[in-house]
Design a protein around this motif. Structure first.
Motif, PDB file in Angstrom:
ATOM      1  N   TYR A   1       0.853  -1.205   0.055  1.00 13.92           N
ATOM      2  CA  TYR A   1      -0.009  -0.055  -0.118  1.00 13.92           C
ATOM      3  C   TYR A   1       0.894   1.238   0.034  1.00 13.92           C
TER       4      TYR A   1
ATOM      5  N   ASP B   1       2.476   1.914  -3.563  1.00 12.61           N
ATOM      6  CA  ASP B   1       1.741   2.499  -4.155  1.00 12.61           C
ATOM      7  C   ASP B   1       1.435   3.884  -3.979  1.00 12.61           C
TER       8      ASP B   1
ATOM      9  N   LYS C   1       4.185   5.979  -5.229  1.00 13.16           N
ATOM     10  CA  LYS C   1       4.174   6.090  -6.518  1.00 13.16           C
ATOM     11  C   LYS C   1       3.230   7.189  -7.028  1.00 13.16           C
ATOM     12  N   GLU C   2       2.012   7.027  -6.381  1.00 10.47           N
ATOM     13  CA  GLU C   2       0.757   8.109  -6.660  1.00 10.47           C
ATOM     14  C   GLU C   2       1.497   9.395  -6.043  1.00 10.47           C
TER      15      GLU C   2
END
Length: 571
Positions: free
Chosen positions: A159, A162, A165-166
């Motif tokens: 999580y 991600d 990266k977001e």
């Protein structure tokens, strides 16, 4: 015998020996019997109390071991539950001490695992909070006091990967959009007005909150600025087009145009103001030069009529084009018409360009076809014949393909718009068919004219003799040799003599100046004409009075047959 039994026997023997030794000592001392019994009881009591004390201590050790084992078992169960690991099962046959040691070691290991997991969880929660603060998001849902399982930690790691990266994606997007916003604001000569715009323009990029709402607001701001910029560019483009149009119509000198060139590129606020002022100035000049402007517009209208393939009826439908009362109203009508024509041309540019290409190829085809009928081209030594033949072949193949392609495009356009696409007031295929029919008709007319000219020349040669033609230095392909010419002339003289002698005419062949005897009286009229005609041919004025045909010359089938022989030989 067991070892502890041996030790017990040895202890018994030792006590017995000690008892005997004590008796010997007491005997030597002379202690009375009663005191001996008393002392012996004291020895027994001392030994008994010592053994009992030892038993109690060992029993306490045993109890402690059992308690420790129990506590470790309970703690192991708890840790196994927290760490979500299977329960620890002791092997059979282990002593109490071994069990206590194994349990205690297992507890220490599991406590270390728990500690590492809690430390890892704490680090993940800290990173999660940091990212959520930057992105204004809700932290990952996990109990920070409970020991996480390995699967939970793995999920949490994924999580956060991600989320990282977001965050990077949003940051890159923010940086990119921010640059575009800065460029737009610079082009629009605009400064930040709201707190959000100030946050965007702030030099510290990391201070901007990368929430979804902020990113959406950022994109909205950029779209608004781009829309405003596009409106300005569209406005400037309209001003520039109008200025260029008015410059051409008013014949503005090139020096004035170059002095204004800096405003014909940029679309900033000051450029818009300058363009607007120039348009107003030119509008005033336009009103002062009404006649010149209308004439210029009419020339442009005529150009677009040609580009849009307007028929004569469509052109005449615009009545103001022929009005000589140059007023502002007439100017407005012309400007409306030129706008309509430009919109029509731009809306159908692809079709009009295709038709124009076909027209150009058709014109080239006609020109090449015309050259093909020109005998002078045979004397060209530069290879143009081969080149022209190749071009004609390419055009003969290319024109049908182009017509087919245009037909498909026009059919699609007519189906989409629900009306016919006209070229010079006709449907395209009808227009093409008309051009081909006209071309074929012209070819037939030319062929008939050549045949009539040939027939007329043959008739004149039959009546008045052939004229001597000096051959060119270079013989054209198919030209008879001198031997053939002599043969043809002999046949011509023979048949002409037979035919004209029967009808009372005198034939004057090339190279002979005398008339055969016996025919002079019957050809006085012809001789009177021949004496005044050079080379045995009639002048144009006399020829008009002697337009003879085969029917007028041939009085019978045999005469017509002779004429046919002449026609086959020399036609």
């Amino acid at each position: 015998m067991r070892r502890y039994e041996v030790h017990a026997a040895e202890c018994g023997a030792y006590l017995h020996r000690a008892q005997v030794r004590l008796q010997d000592i007491w005997d030597e001392i002379g202690i009375p019997e009663e005191q001996r019994i008393q002392r012996t009881n004291d020895v027994h009591k001392h030994i008994k109390s010592l053994l009992e004390l030892m038993i109690v201590e060992e029993d306490q050790l045993k109890n402690r071991l059992l308690k420790t084992i129990q506590e470790c078992a309970e703690e192991l169960n708890k840790l196994s539950s927290e760490l979500q690991l299977p329960l620890f099962e002791e092997k059979d046959g282990c002593s109490m001490l071994q069990m206590e040691k194994n349990s205690r070691t297992r507890v220490e290991v599991m406590k270390e695992h728990k500690k590492k997991r809690m430390e890892e969880l704490s680090g993940l929660i800290g990173k999660d909070c940091e990212l959520c603060d930057i992105m204004c998001m809700t932290p990952f849902c996990i109990d920070k006091d409970a020991v996480p399982s390995l699967k939970q930690l793995e999920t949490y790691h994924a999580y956060l990967d991600d989320l990282t990266k977001e965050k990077e994606c949003r940051h890159d997007e923010f940086v990119c959009v921010r640059k575009e916003i800065i460029v737009c604001m610079d082009d629009l000569e605009r400064h930040p007005d709201t707190s959000f715009e100030m946050d965007v323009m702030c030099e510290d990029e990391e201070a901007f909150c990368l929430s979804n709402d902020n990113i959406a607001a950022l994109k909205l701001l950029l779209s608004q600025l781009q829309k405003h910029k596009a409106e300005n560019e569209h406005l400037c483009s309209a001003f520039r087009s109008k200025i260029q149009e008015l410059w051409e119509r008013l014949k503005i000198p090139q020096e004035e145009r170059e002095a204004f060139s800096e405003h014909m590129i940029m679309s900033k606020k000051r450029n818009i103001e300058a363009l607007q002022a120039e348009v107003q100035r030119l509008e005033v000049l336009k009103m002062q030069s009404m006649t010149t402007v209308i004439e210029a517009i009419r020339a442009e209208i005529a150009l677009f009529w040609e580009r849009c393939f307007y028929s004569q009826e469509q052109q005449q439908a615009f009545v103001p084009y022929h009005d000589d009362d140059f007023t502002e109203e007439l100017l407005n009508l012309h400007e409306a018409e030129i706008r309509t024509l430009k919109m029509c041309y731009e809306g159908h540019r692809e079709l009009f360009e295709g038709v124009t290409k076909w027209q150009e190829n058709w014109t080239l085809y006609l020109e090449l076809d015309k050259r093909a009928n020109d005998p002078s081209r045979l004397f060209n030594r530069r290879g143009n014949l081969l080149k022209e033949g190749k071009e004609r072949a390419d055009l003969q193949k290319g024109l049908p393909k182009l017509e087919k392609s245009l037909k498909a495009q026009i059919d699609g356009w007519e189906e989409e718009h629900g009306k016919e696409f006209l070229v010079n007031g006709q449907k395209f295929l009808e227009y093409v068919r008309q051009q081909w029919d006209h071309h074929h008709a012209e070819k037939e007319n030319e062929k008939l004219e050549r045949q009539m000219k040939k027939t007329k020349q043959t008739q004149e040669d039959m009546l008045f003799g052939t004229s001597v033609r000096t051959p060119s230095k270079r013989r054209i392909a198919g030209t008879p040799t001198p031997v053939k010419l002599r043969k043809v002339r002999w046949l011509w003289s023979f048949f002409s003599f037979l035919f004209l002698n029967e009808k009372g005419f005198v034939l004057r062949t090339p190279g002979h100046g005398k008339t055969p005897l016996g025919t002079t009286d019957r050809n006085k009229e012809n001789i009177s004409h021949l004496r005044n005609t050079p080379s045995g041919t009639l002048r144009s004025e006399d020829t008009q009075d002697h337009n003879l045909t085969f029917n007028s010359v041939a009085a019978s089938y045999s005469d017509f047959a002779v004429n046919a022989v002449f026609f086959n030989l020399f036609g």
